[in-house]
Write a protein that holds these residues in place. Structure first.
Motif, short mmCIF file in Angstrom:
data_model
loop_
_atom_site.label_atom_id
_atom_site.label_comp_id
_atom_site.label_asym_id
_atom_site.label_seq_id
_atom_site.Cartn_x
_atom_site.Cartn_y
_atom_site.Cartn_z
N TYR A 1 42.03 30.74 68.46
CA TYR A 1 43.00 29.61 68.35
C TYR A 1 43.87 29.88 67.22
O TYR A 1 43.46 30.17 66.12
CB TYR A 1 42.07 28.43 68.01
CG TYR A 1 41.57 27.79 69.28
CD1 TYR A 1 42.27 26.94 70.17
CD2 TYR A 1 40.19 28.11 69.60
CE1 TYR A 1 41.68 26.40 71.41
CE2 TYR A 1 39.63 27.52 70.84
CZ TYR A 1 40.33 26.91 71.72
OH TYR A 1 39.77 26.44 72.87
N THR A 2 45.09 29.41 67.24
CA THR A 2 45.89 29.72 66.33
C THR A 2 47.17 28.48 66.41
O THR A 2 47.33 27.69 67.68
CB THR A 2 46.72 30.80 66.38
OG1 THR A 2 48.00 30.74 65.32
CG2 THR A 2 47.57 31.10 67.83
N LYS A 3 47.64 28.03 65.44
CA LYS A 3 48.65 26.93 65.25
C LYS A 3 49.90 27.27 65.66
O LYS A 3 51.00 26.77 66.01
CB LYS A 3 48.83 26.50 63.81
CG LYS A 3 47.54 25.57 63.36
CD LYS A 3 47.58 25.31 61.91
CE LYS A 3 48.54 24.44 61.57
NZ LYS A 3 48.71 23.84 60.09
N THR A 4 50.18 28.79 65.62
CA THR A 4 51.52 29.43 65.98
C THR A 4 51.77 28.95 67.42
O THR A 4 51.42 29.19 68.26
CB THR A 4 51.65 30.70 65.79
OG1 THR A 4 51.35 31.28 64.23
CG2 THR A 4 52.97 31.57 66.05
N GLY A 5 53.13 28.27 67.51
CA GLY A 5 53.38 28.24 69.02
C GLY A 5 53.08 26.60 69.66
O GLY A 5 53.64 26.26 70.72
N VAL A 6 52.09 26.04 69.03
CA VAL A 6 52.01 24.47 69.11
C VAL A 6 53.09 23.77 69.27
O VAL A 6 53.79 23.88 68.34
CB VAL A 6 50.86 24.14 68.19
CG1 VAL A 6 50.51 22.74 68.67
CG2 VAL A 6 49.36 24.91 68.27
N GLY A 7 53.22 23.09 70.48
CA GLY A 7 54.39 22.22 70.81
C GLY A 7 55.73 22.86 71.14
O GLY A 7 56.83 22.12 71.26
#
Length: 229
Positions: free
Chosen positions: A119-125
């Motif tokens: 899981y990564t925050k990069t690219g969320v949304g």
């Protein structure tokens, strides 16, 4: 036992087939396995999925495979300096999965480490996360990215010993160690091959456990190469 052989083309051709996924090291034209790419071009294999930061430039590097109509899909961070690649993307003639650069690196490392996903925050949304599972951790949303395991990996090293340990030089290191990890079979083009023990163990980046066999060629650049199976 030495891992050096004389001719890379027959060994590489044994592993090439239509529709396979190939991970390739390099950034632009820095650290690309140019001789290995030419072997793939000359083989004529089609419908390839290429995992690489970009596709080089027109007429060089992975651009050779694109111009030879051998690539169907690309997992890449950006279109880069390749005008033909850009036009193919605009025209819808090639499928492109844009992957953030750090995510691409981690996906290859994960695949080579036996990690199915992370899981990564990069690219969320953004469009990057479209259709992918998400999960909240400590009040923040993360997107699931899958590890990449390629059928074949092609990398470029500065120095290799006869046991297959690899060392890279400066910026040419870029994606090469990660691509080497992600391939089920990995071929590495090296500028120099030295005796086992001539590389300081503390300086080895890709351990020889990834490498099964190596070769020395007097072709274009007098380079050497090796592969892991």
């Amino acid at each position: 036992m030495t891992k050096v052989i004389d001719d890379i083309a027959p060994a590489l051709n044994e592993h090439l087939r239509d529709g396979m996924t190939i991970a390739v090291g390099g950034f632009g034209l820095c650290g690309i396995p140019s001789d290995l790419i030419r072997v793939v071009r000359d083989s004529g294999v089609k419908d390839l999925t290429i995992v690489s930061n970009n596709l080089g430039v027109d007429g060089k590097g992975l651009g050779l495979l694109l111009e030879n109509d051998q690539i169907t899909k690309v997992l890449s961070s950006y279109v880069g300096e390749n005008k033909f690649f850009m036009q193919q993307y605009i025209d819808g003639a090639i499928e492109v999965e844009f992957v953030p650069q750090g995510t691409l690196a981690e996906r290859m490392r994960a695949g080579g480490s036996g990690i199915a996903g992370f899981y990564t925050k990069t690219g969320v949304g953004t469009l990057i996360a479209e259709g992918k599972p998400t999960m909240d951790f400590d009040g923040e949303t993360y997107v699931l990215e899958r590890g990449i395991v390629a059928d074949l990996a092609l990398v470029h090293a500065h120095t290799a010993d006869t046991d297959g340990n690899l060392v890279y030089r400066l910026t040419a290191r870029n994606f090469n160690p990660l691509a080497a990890m992600s391939g089920q079979v990995t071929f590495a083009q090296a500028e120099h091959i030295v005796a086992l023990g001539d590389i300081n163990p503390d300086h080895i980046v890709t351990p020889g456990v990834y490498i099964h066999l190596s070769w020395t060629s007097a072709a274009d650049f007098g380079v050497s190469a090796m592969y892991r199976a």
